[in-house]
Motif scaffolding. Structure first.
Motif, PDB file in Angstrom:
ATOM      1  N   ARG A 143       0.853  -1.196   0.000  1.00 24.06           N
ATOM      2  CA  ARG A 143       0.000   0.000   0.000  1.00 24.06           C
ATOM      3  C   ARG A 143       0.886   1.242   0.000  1.00 24.06           C
ATOM      4  N   ALA A 144       0.639   2.117  -0.965  1.00 23.69           N
ATOM      5  CA  ALA A 144       1.437   3.341  -1.076  1.00 23.69           C
ATOM      6  C   ALA A 144       0.866   4.413  -0.157  1.00 23.69           C
ATOM      7  N   GLU A 145       0.690   4.081   1.106  1.00 22.46           N
ATOM      8  CA  GLU A 145       0.184   5.029   2.095  1.00 22.46           C
ATOM      9  C   GLU A 145       1.357   5.698   2.813  1.00 22.46           C
ATOM     10  N   ALA A 146       1.122   6.916   3.255  1.00 16.84           N
ATOM     11  CA  ALA A 146       2.167   7.627   3.994  1.00 16.84           C
ATOM     12  C   ALA A 146       2.450   6.930   5.317  1.00 16.84           C
ATOM     13  N   VAL A 147       3.710   6.899   5.695  1.00 19.26           N
ATOM     14  CA  VAL A 147       4.111   6.377   7.004  1.00 19.26           C
ATOM     15  C   VAL A 147       5.263   7.256   7.501  1.00 19.26           C
ATOM     16  N   ALA A 148       5.089   7.858   8.663  1.00 19.21           N
ATOM     17  CA  ALA A 148       6.079   8.792   9.200  1.00 19.21           C
ATOM     18  C   ALA A 148       7.194   8.038   9.931  1.00 19.21           C
ATOM     19  N   ASP A 149       8.323   8.703  10.096  1.00 17.18           N
ATOM     20  CA  ASP A 149       9.469   8.065  10.757  1.00 17.18           C
ATOM     21  C   ASP A 149       9.134   7.600  12.169  1.00 17.18           C
ATOM     22  N   ASP A 150       8.286   8.365  12.888  1.00 13.66           N
ATOM     23  CA  ASP A 150       7.958   7.978  14.263  1.00 13.66           C
ATOM     24  C   ASP A 150       6.926   6.858  14.322  1.00 13.66           C
TER      25      ASP A 150
END
Length: 295
Positions: free
Chosen positions: A95-102
């Protein structure tokens, strides 16, 4: 299990020829190989999926919950990746969903969504009963903060499935001792019963003699899910009957649920037991529809 590797890299590095690759190894995902005849673990398959993504994906969903220690995950379950787009293939969901570093940590040497982000994804992408069961299982081995998951819903208000996630989070209960118990509890709530407690201790004198799967201590009504092993194992069956009689002697009404039971049948027994103990149940229109569906 051992070796999980990109076949093209191994050949380019001179570790083996293409003939040896085809003879002794087999693909687990496109371009990723394991020894022939091996039985890849879930970790092996997660590594393979990550390699297949070009080492760019982050393991999430059910596989991530297992890497965090959640129980009841089949080794062959599909591996979900987030933060990457790649060609679909059996056993791998990207899934090309955003995922943040935290929202990323490391487990077994892999980039894996944090426990909170894993819950966020489980509650959105799994079918509703399965989603609750997976959220319960993730809570079973180590607690996560519901408020932190809700904060992610605020961070991604337009993410797919956020509405379902918000509806399920208040129902999460780490006391569910199996996915079947989670689904049973959801049926009860959806049909208009009061929300049941889980793992209810039962005392005889000063000694705790049993823990009930779920129920309502104030009304002394319990619901117990019996798996196939309870009925196929003769000694276990005899113990279960003795336990049931003990609970009844202590004043409990216990409704036993097995997989073959139609939900409408055991829901009716539960309602009758609660009403007999003074519980007032007034289902709304949606809950009445659920009961019709259960039939």
């Amino acid at each position: 299990m051992g070796e999980v590797f990109l076949g093209g890299e191994a050949v380019a590095a001179g570790r083996m020829t293409r003939h040896e690759l085809r003879r002794w190894y087999e693909p687990i995902f496109r371009g990723v190989y394991v020894p022939k005849g091996s039985e890849p673990s879930l970790r092996d398959r997660a590594i393979a999926a990550w390699l297949a993504s070009g080492r760019r994906g982050v393991v999430t969903g059910v596989a991530a919950s297992a890497l965090h220690g959640a129980p009841w995950v089949d080794p062959g379950h599909a591996i979900e990746l987030v933060g990457v787009s790649c060609r679909p293939q059996p056993g791998l969901v990207a899934r090309a969903e955003a995922v943040a570093d935290d929202e990323v940590t490391r487990r077994s040497g892999l980039p894996v969504t944090t426990r909170v982000r894993t819950a966020f994804d489980l509650g959105r992408h799994q079918p509703r009963p399965e989603a609750l069961a997976r959220l319960d299982a993730l809570m079973w081995n180590q607690r996560y903060a519901i408020d932190d998951v809700l904060a992610l819903a605020e961070r991604y208000p337009r993410a797919r499935g956020v509405r379902q996630l918000r509806e399920l989070l208040p129902l999460v209960d780490g006391g569910a001792a199996s996915p079947q118990e989670s689904r049973t509890r959801l049926w009860l709530i959806d049909a208009g019963m009061p929300r049941p407690e889980t793992q209810i201790p039962v005392a005889k004198g000063s000694r705790t003699v049993a823990f009930l799967d779920m129920g309502w201590e104030g009304y002394m009504v319990a619901v117990e899910y019996d798996g196939d092993h309870h009925r196929k194992d003769r000694r276990q069956y005899v113990k279960d009957i003795a336990r049931l009689r003990m609970l009844e002697d202590l004043g409990w009404i216990v409704i036993r649920v097995i997989a073959e039971d139609r939900p409408s049948e055991w829901l009716a027994r539960v309602e009758a037991a609660l009403v007999s103990r003074g519980c007032r149940i007034e289902p709304n229109e949606v809950q009445r529809f659920v009961r019709t569906y259960a039939a």
